[in-house]
Write an enzyme that holds these catalytic residues in place. Structure first.
Site, mmCIF file in Angstrom:
data_model
loop_
_atom_site.group_PDB
_atom_site.id
_atom_site.type_symbol
_atom_site.label_atom_id
_atom_site.label_comp_id
_atom_site.label_asym_id
_atom_site.label_seq_id
_atom_site.Cartn_x
_atom_site.Cartn_y
_atom_site.Cartn_z
ATOM 1 N N ASP A 24 0.831 -1.213 0.000
ATOM 2 C CA ASP A 24 0.000 0.000 0.000
ATOM 3 C C ASP A 24 0.865 1.263 0.000
ATOM 4 O O ASP A 24 1.971 1.271 0.531
ATOM 5 C CB ASP A 24 -0.907 -0.025 1.236
ATOM 6 C CG ASP A 24 -2.082 0.940 1.106
ATOM 7 O OD1 ASP A 24 -2.377 1.370 -0.025
ATOM 8 O OD2 ASP A 24 -2.700 1.251 2.135
ATOM 9 N N ARG A 28 0.288 7.708 -2.621
ATOM 10 C CA ARG A 28 0.855 8.756 -1.764
ATOM 11 C C ARG A 28 2.337 8.969 -2.050
ATOM 12 O O ARG A 28 2.848 10.078 -1.993
ATOM 13 C CB ARG A 28 0.619 8.397 -0.283
ATOM 14 C CG ARG A 28 -0.796 8.716 0.171
ATOM 15 C CD ARG A 28 -1.135 8.018 1.454
ATOM 16 N NE ARG A 28 -1.405 6.605 1.230
ATOM 17 C CZ ARG A 28 -1.449 5.679 2.183
ATOM 18 N NH1 ARG A 28 -1.202 6.023 3.440
ATOM 19 N NH2 ARG A 28 -1.731 4.439 1.900
ATOM 20 N N TRP A 29 3.039 7.888 -2.387
ATOM 21 C CA TRP A 29 4.458 7.999 -2.754
ATOM 22 C C TRP A 29 4.600 8.946 -3.955
ATOM 23 O O TRP A 29 5.462 9.817 -3.989
ATOM 24 C CB TRP A 29 4.999 6.606 -3.113
ATOM 25 C CG TRP A 29 6.447 6.547 -3.491
ATOM 26 C CD1 TRP A 29 7.505 6.319 -2.658
ATOM 27 C CD2 TRP A 29 7.000 6.705 -4.807
ATOM 28 N NE1 TRP A 29 8.676 6.311 -3.379
ATOM 29 C CE2 TRP A 29 8.391 6.555 -4.699
ATOM 30 C CE3 TRP A 29 6.450 6.960 -6.068
ATOM 31 C CZ2 TRP A 29 9.261 6.642 -5.788
ATOM 32 C CZ3 TRP A 29 7.311 7.058 -7.164
ATOM 33 C CH2 TRP A 29 8.688 6.898 -7.020
ATOM 34 N N HIS A 41 2.498 3.495 -9.083
ATOM 35 C CA HIS A 41 2.256 2.075 -9.356
ATOM 36 C C HIS A 41 3.449 1.466 -10.097
ATOM 37 O O HIS A 41 3.842 0.325 -9.821
ATOM 38 C CB HIS A 41 0.967 1.876 -10.156
ATOM 39 C CG HIS A 41 -0.265 2.271 -9.391
ATOM 40 N ND1 HIS A 41 -0.473 1.889 -8.084
ATOM 41 C CD2 HIS A 41 -1.358 3.013 -9.735
ATOM 42 C CE1 HIS A 41 -1.640 2.384 -7.661
ATOM 43 N NE2 HIS A 41 -2.176 3.068 -8.645
ATOM 44 N N GLU A 71 -12.373 -4.585 -4.456
ATOM 45 C CA GLU A 71 -12.879 -3.218 -4.245
ATOM 46 C C GLU A 71 -12.151 -2.193 -5.124
ATOM 47 O O GLU A 71 -12.683 -1.123 -5.411
ATOM 48 C CB GLU A 71 -12.717 -2.805 -2.776
ATOM 49 C CG GLU A 71 -13.685 -3.483 -1.822
ATOM 50 C CD GLU A 71 -13.368 -4.953 -1.568
ATOM 51 O OE1 GLU A 71 -12.172 -5.322 -1.599
ATOM 52 O OE2 GLU A 71 -14.300 -5.746 -1.363
ATOM 53 N N TRP A 73 -11.756 -2.111 -8.181
ATOM 54 C CA TRP A 73 -12.483 -1.824 -9.423
ATOM 55 C C TRP A 73 -13.239 -0.502 -9.318
ATOM 56 O O TRP A 73 -13.560 0.118 -10.330
ATOM 57 C CB TRP A 73 -13.493 -2.930 -9.746
ATOM 58 C CG TRP A 73 -12.872 -4.236 -10.132
ATOM 59 C CD1 TRP A 73 -12.836 -5.365 -9.366
ATOM 60 C CD2 TRP A 73 -12.199 -4.570 -11.358
ATOM 61 N NE1 TRP A 73 -12.181 -6.378 -10.043
ATOM 62 C CE2 TRP A 73 -11.789 -5.913 -11.275
ATOM 63 C CE3 TRP A 73 -11.914 -3.851 -12.531
ATOM 64 C CZ2 TRP A 73 -11.100 -6.563 -12.298
ATOM 65 C CZ3 TRP A 73 -11.231 -4.505 -13.551
ATOM 66 C CH2 TRP A 73 -10.832 -5.838 -13.429
ATOM 67 N N LEU A 135 10.743 -20.317 -4.515
ATOM 68 C CA LEU A 135 9.834 -19.397 -3.823
ATOM 69 C C LEU A 135 8.456 -19.526 -4.474
ATOM 70 O O LEU A 135 8.340 -19.456 -5.696
ATOM 71 C CB LEU A 135 10.318 -17.945 -3.968
ATOM 72 C CG LEU A 135 9.380 -16.862 -3.421
ATOM 73 C CD1 LEU A 135 9.432 -16.826 -1.883
ATOM 74 C CD2 LEU A 135 9.739 -15.479 -3.966
ATOM 75 N N ARG A 194 -5.156 -1.590 8.732
ATOM 76 C CA ARG A 194 -6.373 -2.321 8.350
ATOM 77 C C ARG A 194 -5.984 -3.574 7.572
ATOM 78 O O ARG A 194 -4.932 -3.637 6.959
ATOM 79 C CB ARG A 194 -7.256 -1.537 7.371
ATOM 80 C CG ARG A 194 -7.672 -0.209 7.678
ATOM 81 C CD ARG A 194 -8.689 0.250 6.612
ATOM 82 N NE ARG A 194 -7.996 0.912 5.526
ATOM 83 C CZ ARG A 194 -7.456 2.109 5.636
ATOM 84 N NH1 ARG A 194 -7.508 2.773 6.768
ATOM 85 N NH2 ARG A 194 -6.838 2.658 4.607
ATOM 86 N N SER A 196 -8.224 -4.707 5.140
ATOM 87 C CA SER A 196 -8.769 -4.436 3.799
ATOM 88 C C SER A 196 -9.104 -5.704 2.995
ATOM 89 O O SER A 196 -8.732 -5.815 1.813
ATOM 90 C CB SER A 196 -7.825 -3.529 3.002
ATOM 91 O OG SER A 196 -7.661 -2.293 3.644
HETATM 92 C C1 IPE Z 1 -5.476 -2.723 -0.265
HETATM 93 O O1 IPE Z 1 -5.141 -1.382 -0.415
HETATM 94 C C2 IPE Z 1 -5.454 -3.394 -1.602
HETATM 95 C C3 IPE Z 1 -4.134 -3.575 -2.224
HETATM 96 C C4 IPE Z 1 -2.990 -3.228 -1.693
HETATM 97 C C5 IPE Z 1 -4.155 -4.210 -3.502
HETATM 98 P P1 IPE Z 1 -6.253 -0.251 -0.610
HETATM 99 O O2 IPE Z 1 -5.524 1.030 -0.738
HETATM 100 O O3 IPE Z 1 -7.163 -0.629 -1.705
HETATM 101 O O4 IPE Z 1 -7.057 -0.347 0.786
HETATM 102 P P2 IPE Z 1 -7.879 0.752 1.577
HETATM 103 O O5 IPE Z 1 -8.860 1.340 0.608
HETATM 104 O O6 IPE Z 1 -6.906 1.769 2.067
HETATM 105 O O7 IPE Z 1 -8.517 0.006 2.704
HETATM 106 C C1 IPE Z 2 -1.535 0.236 -3.447
HETATM 107 O O1 IPE Z 2 -1.314 1.599 -3.486
HETATM 108 C C2 IPE Z 2 -1.752 -0.345 -4.820
HETATM 109 C C3 IPE Z 2 -3.126 -0.771 -5.088
HETATM 110 C C4 IPE Z 2 -4.132 -0.733 -4.268
HETATM 111 C C5 IPE Z 2 -3.396 -1.260 -6.437
HETATM 112 P P1 IPE Z 2 -2.521 2.630 -3.487
HETATM 113 O O2 IPE Z 2 -2.900 2.907 -4.898
HETATM 114 O O3 IPE Z 2 -3.625 2.160 -2.610
HETATM 115 O O4 IPE Z 2 -1.818 3.905 -2.849
HETATM 116 P P2 IPE Z 2 -2.451 4.933 -1.803
HETATM 117 O O5 IPE Z 2 -2.966 4.110 -0.652
HETATM 118 O O6 IPE Z 2 -3.535 5.658 -2.522
HETATM 119 O O7 IPE Z 2 -1.298 5.796 -1.419
HETATM 120 MG MG MG Z 3 -4.077 2.401 -0.640
#
Ligand code: IPE
Ligand code: IPE
Ligand code: MG
Length: 243
Positions: A24, A28-29, A41, A71, A73, A135, A194, A196
């Site tokens: 996650d 934000r990065w 990404h 979610e 999507w 692995l 969380r 999630s």
């Molecule tokens: C969880 O991250 C899903 C993945 C890392 C693929 P999200 O960014 O979707 O989760 P929430 O919305 O912060 O709970």
């Molecule tokens: C996790 O990074 C990657 C996926 C959920 C696909 P995020 O896209 O959720 O990044 P933040 O949480 O918005 O920073």
């Molecule tokens: Mg996220």
């Protein structure tokens, strides 16, 4: 020139068999750097290569990564499309190297929900790497823990599993992770606390480690710190501590 790896002392570390990571913080990065989310990404995927190498180096046998949730999507269509493009490109560019490295790929989730050409690439990758054993890399993609449980229940009903014979072992054998031990350690990057919808059955007794770094910055040394923390945990499984 290859960067020199620092020496990390694994002597007193109990290395978990199965590590699962909620990757996650890509968005934000990117935001922190004034870049579009897609750049985050891309950086996240590049980081995965480092973390896979570190897992092999540390002797972790199973790595499960949360790449795209059921979610996710609901994000803007352009972001979803961008993510699908990245996954497709990664399979094209990294598959041979993963195979040579001895990585066995598994998919967790519903492949039916993604486009046909990506589906074909995934199936090809699973087939190519199926006999590798250095692995196991489980990629949770179009994955949700609740959807997984519903899927298992529906398959059990179709198989006429009787209510009296049903037990945890049989239930587990209907999950996408069938045949694999439960995760010992679940890491979530970006400081969120969380689950999630990730491995909600399998992680019942996993140790949870929140890492403050955004996923693209979570590398070998940060993984090592997670293993240090894991080694210091007292896993009781509902029993009493040994000391
Ligand atoms: C969880 O991250 C899903 C993945 C890392 C693929 P999200 O960014 O979707 O989760 P929430 O919305 O912060 O709970
Ligand atoms: C996790 O990074 C990657 C996926 C959920 C696909 P995020 O896209 O959720 O990044 P933040 O949480 O918005 O920073
Ligand atoms: Mg996220």
């Amino acid at each position: 020139m290859a960067t020199r790896k620092s020496l990390l002392d694994l002597t007193n570390i109990s290395v978990p068999t199965h590590v699962a990571i909620i990757m996650d913080g890509n968005g934000r990065w990117a935001k922190q750097r004034g870049l579009p989310r897609q750049a985050g990404h891309r950086a996240g995927v590049e980081n995965l290569r480092r973390v896979i190498d570190a897992c092999v180096e540390f002797g972790i046998k199973i790595l499960t990564i949360y790449a795209f949730s059921t979610e996710n999507w609901g994000r803007p269509e352009s972001e979803v499309r961008g993510l699908m493009r990245i996954f497709s490109r990664v399979l094209d560019q990294e598959l041979n190297e993963l195979h040579e490295q001895g990585v066995c790929l598994h998919h967790l989730g519903d492949l039916g929900g993604i486009n046909a050409s990506l589906q074909e690439k995934v199936l090809n990758a699973l087939e190519l790497t199926k006999d590798n054993d250095r692995l196991i890399l489980n990629v949770a993609f179009n994955y949700g823990g609740r959807a997984e449980i519903l899927h298992a229940v529906s398959e059990m009903l179709a198989d006429n599993v009787s209510p009296t014979e049903l037990n945890e072992q049989i239930f587990s054998s209907y999950l996408f992770t069938h045949g694999l031990p439960d995760p010992d350690l679940v890491i979530r990057t970006s400081g969120e606390l969380r689950v999630s919808n990730f491995l909600i059955w399998q992680a019942a007794y996993a140790e949870f480690y929140p890492a403050p770094e955004y996923w693209p910055d979570f590398g070998r040394e940060e993984l090592f710190q997670a293993l240090v923390a894991f080694s210091g945990r007292d896993r009781r499984f509902g029993l009493l501590s040994e000391d």
